[in-house]
Scaffold this active site. Structure first.
Site, PDB file in Angstrom:
ATOM      1  N   ASP A 213       0.872  -1.183   0.000  1.00 33.26           N
ATOM      2  CA  ASP A 213       0.000   0.000   0.000  1.00 33.26           C
ATOM      3  C   ASP A 213       0.908   1.232   0.000  1.00 33.26           C
ATOM      4  OD1 ASP A 213      -2.412   1.573   0.318  1.00 33.26           O
ATOM      5  OD2 ASP A 213      -1.897   1.833   2.423  1.00 33.26           O
ATOM      6  N   SER A 214       0.278   2.398  -0.134  1.00 32.49           N
ATOM      7  CA  SER A 214       1.045   3.644  -0.073  1.00 32.49           C
ATOM      8  C   SER A 214       1.502   3.933   1.362  1.00 32.49           C
ATOM      9  CB  SER A 214       0.173   4.796  -0.563  1.00 32.49           C
ATOM     10  OG  SER A 214      -0.977   4.904   0.249  1.00 32.49           O
TER      11      SER A 214
ATOM     12  N   CYS B 254     -10.977   2.790   0.045  1.00 27.53           N
ATOM     13  CA  CYS B 254      -9.563   3.115   0.268  1.00 27.53           C
ATOM     14  C   CYS B 254      -9.188   2.334   1.511  1.00 27.53           C
ATOM     15  CB  CYS B 254      -9.389   4.610   0.493  1.00 27.53           C
ATOM     16  SG  CYS B 254      -7.734   5.057   1.062  1.00 27.53           S
TER      17      CYS B 254
ATOM     18  N   CYS C 284      -4.206  -1.641  -1.913  1.00 31.58           N
ATOM     19  CA  CYS C 284      -4.379  -0.205  -2.128  1.00 31.58           C
ATOM     20  C   CYS C 284      -5.380  -0.068  -3.274  1.00 31.58           C
ATOM     21  CB  CYS C 284      -3.036   0.395  -2.514  1.00 31.58           C
ATOM     22  SG  CYS C 284      -3.125   2.109  -3.054  1.00 31.58           S
TER      23      CYS C 284
ATOM     24  N   GLU D 158      -2.936   8.735   8.324  1.00 35.27           N
ATOM     25  CA  GLU D 158      -1.476   8.591   8.454  1.00 35.27           C
ATOM     26  C   GLU D 158      -0.968   9.369   9.679  1.00 35.27           C
ATOM     27  OE1 GLU D 158       1.003   6.899   6.540  1.00 35.27           O
ATOM     28  OE2 GLU D 158      -0.574   5.857   5.434  1.00 35.27           O
TER      29      GLU D 158
ATOM     30  N   HIS E 202      -7.220   2.822   3.771  1.00 36.10           N
ATOM     31  CA  HIS E 202      -7.039   3.608   4.995  1.00 36.10           C
ATOM     32  C   HIS E 202      -8.372   3.811   5.741  1.00 36.10           C
ATOM     33  CE1 HIS E 202      -3.162   4.717   3.243  1.00 36.10           C
ATOM     34  NE2 HIS E 202      -2.839   5.335   4.364  1.00 36.10           N
TER      35      HIS E 202
ATOM     36  N   THR F  24      -6.184   2.600  -4.888  1.00 36.35           N
ATOM     37  CA  THR F  24      -5.688   3.500  -5.929  1.00 36.35           C
ATOM     38  C   THR F  24      -4.785   2.734  -6.899  1.00 36.35           C
ATOM     39  OG1 THR F  24      -5.783   5.237  -4.262  1.00 36.35           O
ATOM     40  CG2 THR F  24      -4.585   5.737  -6.291  1.00 36.35           C
TER      41      THR F  24
END
Ligand code: DGL
Length: 276
Positions: A15-16, A189, A78, A157, A191, A80
């Site tokens: 993931d990012s 997403c 992720c 984050e 997150h 995205t």
């Protein structure tokens, strides 16, 4: 005994940033015998506001890194990267790879009663229209309402999971969706499950929240069995079942990961992802 060597190899998950941990913990829950190598691209998060070219480049680098760890399969944890890069790079690699969009869209399409589904995600995911397209492959009578929520990723984050600032921003983002009479909302997403409580409270009890992590882990399980590379009970590892890598400051990631994972992580490796 004829042990399938591949079945001993780890699963690569990326993931990012910290979001993919919501998928990793679900894989750990459903597939407790599988080893995992997790990569969080903390130096380059967020992906959601980046160009297609960059998201594809980042994903290629991470896949090269994960392959250097001899993973047997990859989970793009992720939305995205799943939306923008997965189809582009699928043919370039010789191991099974799955994303989170298809499993999430499938479960939302199956769950909605009034055929009105909301999707909250990053700008890149919303603009790709991928959720609408995949939902329509499952049921073309469903109306899909998308909303990009770009501030959610930095809030998560930063660890502001229960905070008045997060509340205020969520109220603004969800205001319009609340008027659409949706009965299902996809947390599009990885997150967002971390602020599920806030989203749930604001969108209301009558809306069913879909976290694609559960279905993704299930799809992974089916894929590993189909390919004959699932780890059996005999492959239980005492130590180092899970390895974590990041592209920027490891301490912050470690603190966060320890607050949401079902065990304590002692060490997080920091690597230079641009070298891959
Ligand atoms: N967690 C990711 C997703 O599922 C990426 C968020 C971001 O980096 O913008 O879309």
């Amino acid at each position: 005994m004829n042990i399938n060597k591949d079945s001993l190899a780890p699963i690569g998950v990326f993931d990012s940033g910290v979001g993919g941990l919501t998928v990793a913990r679900e894989i750990i829950r459903q597939l407790p015998n599988e080893k995992i190598v997790y990569f969080g691209d903390t130096a380059r998060v967020p992906y959601g506001s980046k160009s297609k070219e960059n998201i594809i480049r980042y994903s290629r680098q991470i896949i090269r890194f994960l392959k250097s760890k001899n993973v047997k399969a990859i989970v793009v944890a992720c939305n995205t990267a799943s939306a923008i890069a997965l189809e582009e790079i699928r043919d370039e690699i010789d191991i099974p790879i799955i994303g989170v969009v298809k499993p999430g869209a499938k479960v939302a399409a199956a769950n909605t009663k009034n055929k009105r589904v909301g999707i909250i995600a990053t700008e890149a995911t919303i603009n790709s229209n991928i959720y609408t397209n995949v939902i329509h492959e499952n049921d073309k009578d469903i109306t899909v309402f998308g909303k990009a929520c770009p501030l959610f990723v930095p809030l998560v984050e930063e660890g502001l999971l229960e905070d008045s600032v997060t509340d205020e921003i969520a109220k603004r983002y969800l205001e319009e969706l609340k008027t659409k009479d949706i009965d299902t909302l996809i947390l599009g997403c990885t997150h967002y499950p971390l602020i599920r409580k806030t989203v749930g409270r604001i969108i209301g009890d009558n809306v069913n929240l879909v976290n694609p992590a559960y279905e993704t882990a299930l799809s992974l399980k089916e894929l590993l069995i189909e390919k004959g590379i699932a780890a059996g009970d005999e492959h239980q590892y005492e130590n180092e079942m899970y390895e974590f890598y990041v592209s920027d400051i490891a301490e912050k990631f470690k603190k966060f990961a320890n607050s949401i994972m079902p065990f304590n992580i002692d060490y997080i490796h920091q690597i230079n992802i641009e070298e891959y």
